[in-house]
Write an enzyme that holds these catalytic residues in place. Structure first.
Site, PDB file in Angstrom:
ATOM      1  N   GLY A  46       0.838  -1.200   0.000  1.00  0.00           N
ATOM      2  CA  GLY A  46       0.000   0.000   0.000  1.00  0.00           C
ATOM      3  C   GLY A  46       0.874   1.250   0.000  1.00  0.00           C
ATOM      4  O   GLY A  46       2.050   1.204  -0.388  1.00  0.00           O
ATOM      5  N   PHE A  47       0.310   2.354   0.457  1.00  0.00           N
ATOM      6  CA  PHE A  47       1.053   3.609   0.419  1.00  0.00           C
ATOM      7  C   PHE A  47       2.302   3.564   1.302  1.00  0.00           C
ATOM      8  O   PHE A  47       3.364   4.023   0.905  1.00  0.00           O
ATOM      9  CB  PHE A  47       0.149   4.764   0.847  1.00  0.00           C
ATOM     10  CG  PHE A  47      -0.885   5.115  -0.175  1.00  0.00           C
ATOM     11  CD1 PHE A  47      -0.533   5.756  -1.346  1.00  0.00           C
ATOM     12  CD2 PHE A  47      -2.219   4.789   0.021  1.00  0.00           C
ATOM     13  CE1 PHE A  47      -1.486   6.081  -2.305  1.00  0.00           C
ATOM     14  CE2 PHE A  47      -3.185   5.113  -0.922  1.00  0.00           C
ATOM     15  CZ  PHE A  47      -2.819   5.757  -2.090  1.00  0.00           C
ATOM     16  N   GLY A  48       2.174   2.975   2.521  1.00  0.00           N
ATOM     17  CA  GLY A  48       3.317   2.917   3.434  1.00  0.00           C
ATOM     18  C   GLY A  48       4.422   2.021   2.914  1.00  0.00           C
ATOM     19  O   GLY A  48       5.598   2.413   2.856  1.00  0.00           O
ATOM     20  N   GLU A  99     -18.552  10.228   0.365  1.00  0.00           N
ATOM     21  CA  GLU A  99     -18.318  10.102  -1.076  1.00  0.00           C
ATOM     22  C   GLU A  99     -19.297   9.126  -1.718  1.00  0.00           C
ATOM     23  O   GLU A  99     -19.849   9.387  -2.794  1.00  0.00           O
ATOM     24  CB  GLU A  99     -16.872   9.645  -1.326  1.00  0.00           C
ATOM     25  CG  GLU A  99     -15.865  10.752  -1.067  1.00  0.00           C
ATOM     26  CD  GLU A  99     -14.448  10.259  -0.778  1.00  0.00           C
ATOM     27  OE1 GLU A  99     -13.546  11.088  -0.682  1.00  0.00           O
ATOM     28  OE2 GLU A  99     -14.241   9.031  -0.635  1.00  0.00           O
ATOM     29  N   ASP A 152      -1.841   2.356   8.405  1.00  0.00           N
ATOM     30  CA  ASP A 152      -3.060   2.196   9.201  1.00  0.00           C
ATOM     31  C   ASP A 152      -2.911   1.199  10.346  1.00  0.00           C
ATOM     32  O   ASP A 152      -3.734   1.179  11.259  1.00  0.00           O
ATOM     33  CB  ASP A 152      -4.216   1.717   8.300  1.00  0.00           C
ATOM     34  CG  ASP A 152      -4.731   2.828   7.404  1.00  0.00           C
ATOM     35  OD1 ASP A 152      -4.221   3.957   7.508  1.00  0.00           O
ATOM     36  OD2 ASP A 152      -5.636   2.559   6.593  1.00  0.00           O
ATOM     37  N   ALA A 176      -3.587   8.299   3.357  1.00  0.00           N
ATOM     38  CA  ALA A 176      -2.438   7.976   2.521  1.00  0.00           C
ATOM     39  C   ALA A 176      -1.196   8.826   2.823  1.00  0.00           C
ATOM     40  O   ALA A 176      -0.099   8.275   2.948  1.00  0.00           O
ATOM     41  CB  ALA A 176      -2.840   8.091   1.043  1.00  0.00           C
TER      42      ALA A 176
END
Lengths: 423, 423
Positions: free
Chosen positions: A16-18, A173, A302, A318
């Site tokens: 993921g982002f990390g 959203e 997270d 993120a």
């Protein structure tokens, strides 16, 4: 395969982002990096709700991990699932065998949680993966199809009542986009039922939507949602979810489509570490993002529970995950090079954004607070900018422009099936 | 719902090329048209192999039936499945109830067939729907992942041996694209295995590939395939397919990925009509494309067995289905208006195209035969032109240009899962 590799081996669990930020930062031929993910792609999760609501194609927000990292020769990508961590032996247990490490970065993120009501999962799908997004897209599109076939007015309305549980960014959203679909995309296409009869409810247990924002932005977001046709119920907890109804507050609503955007629980891998976790299952890391007692094991994103100097938690978004990934990579590089460790991790708040619908969003940069059209443009530019790959940026912009002018959503296809559909 | 509608009711089963062409032609407020499809989208099947090989996103080649027909107010779209036809009572049995018709157009097409070897379906998936394409994409991408994890050279090679059964257009397109993926897209991305070690075999029982083309074009297609790295075996029948091997001719090859592009069988709905069928299960229609003895029931597209004046069959391709759909719609309109019936259906051969790979294709327009770069451009222009929707044309062109320059394929995502994957 032949000789043991003498380079320090850094294992990253999660693309993921990390995890990706850490991998990119560890671009040094003197290191060996292995990135493990059970999926073959990095997912741009901030736009996942648009796949779930048929606005974007899945490949536009997902890029193969191997492709992103193909030029970084010191990284090996393994498509595999981590099942356990043996801190004493510095070894990860993957589904396909053990993997030794010198340094470990655990970045397996979070999943949705039902607060002890796991039976709700069947009726109220959450949104974390592409397959989740396809399942939600299928349910939403099929609900309108069922309404079209249903002659009984009450049963028809149950197909047209959509309940989104949770007033965070994802819930807002989803609700805003559902309202747009019902009011603008579908109306001319049905002959027997009227999609405009759809009720979109956003139910939030807390006192306001978007609690991560300043109260005045929450109020503005709620007004923008209501203008789009969403009914917002704050201070209202959901107490039961069944196949054809949902209970919240004193009300029971007949609804065949409940979407879950309320709870997040950390990846179960955190429990494997045998260290204290917070209530959401996140690892209570040291100020250096390490596992207490194991300076060579880090947790980012997270899955990490990190508190800022002012006592507020670092948010599960993120930019925070990326900052943690880079910080930890730098700490490992310094240690390997025999240099002093950097100070504790400090989260830099670059601002928070949430979109509500067509030309409607809120944004907060320190003391600067934006809403409406301007916030929406900032949101759009930021999200296109951070997407991976020129092709994806261009096609996403194109798809947005096309949707904006035509009110159409190009990914309105029902694929796959599951027994729950027939419920 | 209240009063019976006095207009003649035309029911169309199937929203493929034939059914949609008929629906468009029946754009007359004096008629009531109901289009039934079990899927919510029209699929541009000629490009389905590109979804299966990760070159295009599914929504780029699929458009919601409701959206395509939204402006044609006399058409109602039903997402439902036809289970039977009662010719005497002029009634179709849908999964959700009966539907009466005055005129019926059956356009439910074909599916892949295993010639009595239904057990092969598990190991050798075919390609007819988007879900088929996702399954093939998943298998192909995961095969390279398995090869990367496998230390035993023989077992690794089994993951790198790909066998495509059937040398028609789909088989040729799949094999050519697989070769390009193995040779150009993936090589730099794996650290342990070499995707270039992949063997792509195209096995065809007949004497040549692309039998619908002139023999010299078949020969050219085979040479172009071989140049791309595909091994072509003509005159070779497959005799067994198992989870990890395939038998053809005198050979048994260890292979974990077999793709089926060999057999087509007409939709089982044809059997419901109680009239003679050909060997492939297609309905032997009258020269007016009607069911013998039922002038109000027509069969169009891949489900119809139609012979041309020269004795050759009308091919099972999109242009033929469209021509049949329009012809039948005109015949119904003339009859309702009390005018003379048109003469028998005549197939107009607008040419045949098949693509093989990058800048390689064959095309045949009557006596004009093209191959190589020029045929490829004709193929590209024709396929973009016939795609539905401006957005899709633009994005497909963009994706092709991007793939052409970068050798990347943007839809390389593994989604969904099934037990067969783990085999």
């Amino acid at each position: 395969m032949s000789q043991p590799d003498p380079r320090p081996h850094i294992v990253i669990l999660g693309g993921g982002f990390g995890g990706m930020a850490a991998a990119h930062r560890l671009d040094d031929p003197a290191l060996r990096v292995t990135l493990v993910d059970r999926r073959n792609h990095h997912l741009f999760q901030p736009l996942l709700y648009q796949v779930a609501t048929a606005g974007l194609s899945a490949p536009s927000i997902a890029a193969p991990l191997r492709q992103i990292l193909r030029k970084q020769q010191n990284v090996t990508v393994l498509m595999d699932e981590a099942q356990g961590i043996d801190l004493a032996d510095k070894r990860v247990r993957l589904a396909q065998g053990p993997l030794d490490y010198d340094y470990l970065i655990v970045a397996t993120g979070a999943t949705h949680a039902y607060f002890g009501h796991d039976d709700w999962a069947r009726y109220a799908p959450g949104l974390k993966t592409l397959d989740d997004a396809f399942a939600i897209r299928r349910r939403v599109l099929l609900a309108f199809e069922h309404a079209e076939r249903e002659d009984d007015p009450a049963r028809r309305q149950a197909w047209l009542n959509f309940v989104v549980v949770g007033g965070g960014a994802t819930g807002v959203e989803l609700a805003g986009t559902l309202a747009e679909i019902a009011r603008h995309t579908l109306p001319r296409e049905f002959r027997r039922s009227d999609p405009r009869a759809a009720n979109i409810l956003l139910v939030e247990a807390g006192p306001r939507v978007l609690p991560a924002f300043a109260p005045e932005l929450s109020a503005k977001a709620q007004r923008q949602l209501e203008k789009l046709g969403v009914q917002v119920r704050t201070g209202t907890a959901v107490t039961a979810i069944g196949p054809d109804s949902v209970k919240f507050g004193d009300e029971t609503l007949a609804s065949r489509t409940v979407l879950w955007a309320a709870g997040v629980a950390a990846s179960p891998l955190g429990q494997q570490l045998g260290v204290p976790l917070d209530r959401a299952g996140r690892v209570l890391v040291t100020p250096e993002l390490a596992v207490p007692g194991h300076a060579e094991v880090f947790v980012v994103g997270d899955l990490a529970s990190v508190t800022r100097p002012d006592g507020k938690p670092v948010p599960g978004i993120a930019p925070a995950a990326k900052q943690m990934g880079r910080y930890v990579a730098d700490a490992i590089l310094e240690r390997i090079r025999g240099r002093a460790a950097p100070g504790p991790f400090r989260y830099r708040d670059d601002g928070t954004l949430a979109t509500i619908g067509r030309m409607a969003a809120v944004a907060q940069f320190g003391k600067v607070k934006l809403s409406g059209v301007l916030a929406w443009w900032v949101w759009l530019v930021a999200h296109v900018y951070f997407l991976i790959g020129f092709r994806n940026r261009l096609v996403v912009l194109l798809d947005w422009a096309w949707s904006y002018w035509t009110y159409q959503r190009h990914a309105r296809i029902v694929t796959g099936s599951e027994p729950a559909d027939e419920s």
